[in-house]
Design an enzyme around this catalytic site. Structure first.
Site, short mmCIF file in Angstrom:
data_model
loop_
_atom_site.label_atom_id
_atom_site.label_comp_id
_atom_site.label_asym_id
_atom_site.label_seq_id
_atom_site.Cartn_x
_atom_site.Cartn_y
_atom_site.Cartn_z
N GLU A 97 0.83 -1.28 -0.16
CA GLU A 97 -0.14 0.11 0.07
C GLU A 97 0.88 1.44 -0.06
O GLU A 97 2.03 1.25 0.49
CB GLU A 97 -0.89 0.14 1.27
CG GLU A 97 -2.36 -0.34 0.98
CD GLU A 97 -3.16 0.74 0.19
OE1 GLU A 97 -2.58 1.50 -0.48
OE2 GLU A 97 -4.27 0.71 0.45
N ASP A 98 0.37 2.37 -0.33
CA ASP A 98 0.97 3.79 -0.61
C ASP A 98 0.99 4.37 1.14
O ASP A 98 1.87 4.81 1.71
CB ASP A 98 0.23 4.55 -1.19
CG ASP A 98 -1.08 4.58 -1.37
OD1 ASP A 98 -1.88 4.05 -0.56
OD2 ASP A 98 -1.74 5.56 -2.20
N ASP A 101 -4.28 5.23 6.47
CA ASP A 101 -4.73 6.20 7.36
C ASP A 101 -5.89 5.72 8.27
O ASP A 101 -5.50 5.36 9.28
CB ASP A 101 -5.54 7.09 6.03
CG ASP A 101 -6.17 8.52 6.33
OD1 ASP A 101 -5.52 9.13 7.36
OD2 ASP A 101 -7.08 8.94 5.92
N PHE A 151 -2.28 15.87 4.86
CA PHE A 151 -2.52 15.45 3.63
C PHE A 151 -1.41 15.48 2.66
O PHE A 151 -0.83 16.35 2.44
CB PHE A 151 -3.85 16.01 3.13
CG PHE A 151 -4.39 15.17 1.95
CD1 PHE A 151 -5.16 14.12 2.02
CD2 PHE A 151 -4.08 15.38 0.54
CE1 PHE A 151 -5.66 13.04 1.13
CE2 PHE A 151 -4.18 14.54 -0.53
CZ PHE A 151 -5.36 13.64 -0.05
N ARG A 164 0.67 12.56 -8.54
CA ARG A 164 1.18 11.14 -8.20
C ARG A 164 2.57 10.89 -8.86
O ARG A 164 3.38 10.03 -8.28
CB ARG A 164 0.37 10.13 -8.98
CG ARG A 164 -1.25 10.06 -8.53
CD ARG A 164 -1.71 8.79 -9.20
NE ARG A 164 -3.09 8.54 -8.84
CZ ARG A 164 -3.83 8.14 -7.75
NH1 ARG A 164 -3.10 7.66 -6.98
NH2 ARG A 164 -5.10 8.18 -7.84
P1 IMP Z 1 -7.85 4.42 4.73
O1 IMP Z 1 -8.66 3.41 4.02
O2 IMP Z 1 -8.34 5.48 5.43
O3 IMP Z 1 -6.57 3.80 5.26
O4 IMP Z 1 -7.05 5.33 3.55
C1 IMP Z 1 -6.42 4.76 2.42
C2 IMP Z 1 -6.39 5.36 1.24
O5 IMP Z 1 -6.82 6.75 1.26
C3 IMP Z 1 -4.94 5.41 0.59
O6 IMP Z 1 -4.69 4.35 -0.10
C4 IMP Z 1 -5.00 6.38 0.00
O7 IMP Z 1 -5.56 6.10 -1.43
C5 IMP Z 1 -6.00 7.32 0.57
N1 IMP Z 1 -5.13 8.57 1.39
C6 IMP Z 1 -5.16 8.61 2.78
N2 IMP Z 1 -4.65 9.52 3.12
C7 IMP Z 1 -3.87 10.47 2.35
C8 IMP Z 1 -3.12 11.40 1.99
O8 IMP Z 1 -2.54 11.90 2.86
N3 IMP Z 1 -2.72 11.63 0.61
C9 IMP Z 1 -3.16 11.13 -0.20
N4 IMP Z 1 -4.24 10.13 -0.10
C10 IMP Z 1 -4.28 9.51 0.89
MG MG Z 2 -4.65 3.63 -1.89
#
Ligand code: IMP
Ligand code: MG
Length: 174
Positions: A97-98, A101, A151, A164
Site C-alpha cells: 500500500e501507499d 490512514d 494530507f 502522483r
Molecule cells: P484508509 O482506508 O483510510 O486507510 O485510506 C487509505 C487510502 O486513502 C489510501 O490508500 C489513499 O488512497 C488515501 N489517502 C489517505 N491519506 C492520504 C493522503 O494523505 N494523501 C493521499 N491519499 C491519501
Molecule cells: Mg491507496
C-alpha cells in the site's frame, strides 16, 4: 490554480528506506516465493521501487479498490473495482500500500484476501498515519515512515488525481 507543495520526505530518503524494507522482506521470505499485490493506483511507485530490491522469486498482481467517500475522508465502505488476475491460495502474499490512514481499506482487503486461503498474508505500506486509525485490528508488518496527520501527495499519492508523479512525498500549501 496550482497548489504549492512542500517536500516532507525527499527521493533519496524514500529510496533508502524502501531498500531497507526490501532487505528485511528478503530475510523474512528466504526460501519462499513472494507474491506482491499492489493496491492501485497509489502503490505503483512503492511497488516498483520495492520490487527492484527483492531477491527472492517474486510475482506481482494488482487490485483496485475504492472507498465510497468523497474528498479526503474515508467512509469505511470499500468496493473492489478491479480484482486480482490470479488466485492466491497457498501463496505467500504481501499487500503493498501507499498509505494507511483510517485503516478501513486494509482492514477490508485483509478480510477478503484471507478468505482465499493464502499460505500467509502480510501488509507493507510506505506511509502510516497512526493518529488517524479508526480500525484497531489491522497489523502492519512493514512500515516505511510514520507521518503526522497531514494530507500528502507524490510518489503515487494524489490529490484529486494530481501529483502522483512527484518523485518525493510532499504536503500541499503550508
Ligand atoms: P484508509 O482506508 O483510510 O486507510 O485510506 C487509505 C487510502 O486513502 C489510501 O490508500 C489513499 O488512497 C488515501 N489517502 C489517505 N491519506 C492520504 C493522503 O494523505 N494523501 C493521499 N491519499 C491519501
Ligand atoms: Mg491507496
Amino acid at each position: 490554480m496550482d497548489e504549492k507543495i512542500n517536500v516532507l520526505i525527499d527521493e533519496d530518503r524514500l529510496c533508502d528506506r524502501i531498500k531497507e524494507m526490501a532487505e528485511k522482506i528478503n530475510r523474512d521470505y528466504a526460501g519462499k516465493s513472494l507474491h506482491m499485490i499492489g493496491v492501485l493506483k497509489g502503490s505503483v511507485f512503492m511497488m516498483t521501487e520495492l520490487a527492484k530490491h527483492i531477491t527472492v522469486p517474486v510475482t506481482m498482481d494488482f487490485m483496485c479498490v475504492s472507498s465510497y467517500g468523497n474528498g479526503t475522508e474515508s467512509t469505511g465502505r470499500v468496493k473492489i473495482v478491479k480484482d486480482l488476475d490470479e488466485g492466491i491460495a497457498g501463496r505467500y502474499v504481501l499487500i503493498v500500500e501507499d498509505i494507511i490512514d483510517s485503516g478501513n481499506t486494509l482492514h477490508y482487503l485483509q478480510k477478503v484476501l484471507e478468505e482465499r486461503k493464502p499460505a500467509s498474508l502480510k501488509l507493507c505500506t510506505l506511509l502510516d498515519k497512526p493518529e488517524r486509525r479508526v480500525v484497531d485490528d489491522v497489523t502492519v508488518d512493514y512500515v516505511g515512515f510514520e507521518i503526522p496527520d497531514k494530507f500528502v501527495v507524490g510518489f503515487g499519492l494524489d490529490y484529486a488525481q494530481k501529483y502522483r508523479n512527484l518523485p518525493y512525498i510532499g504536503v500541499i500549501g503550508e
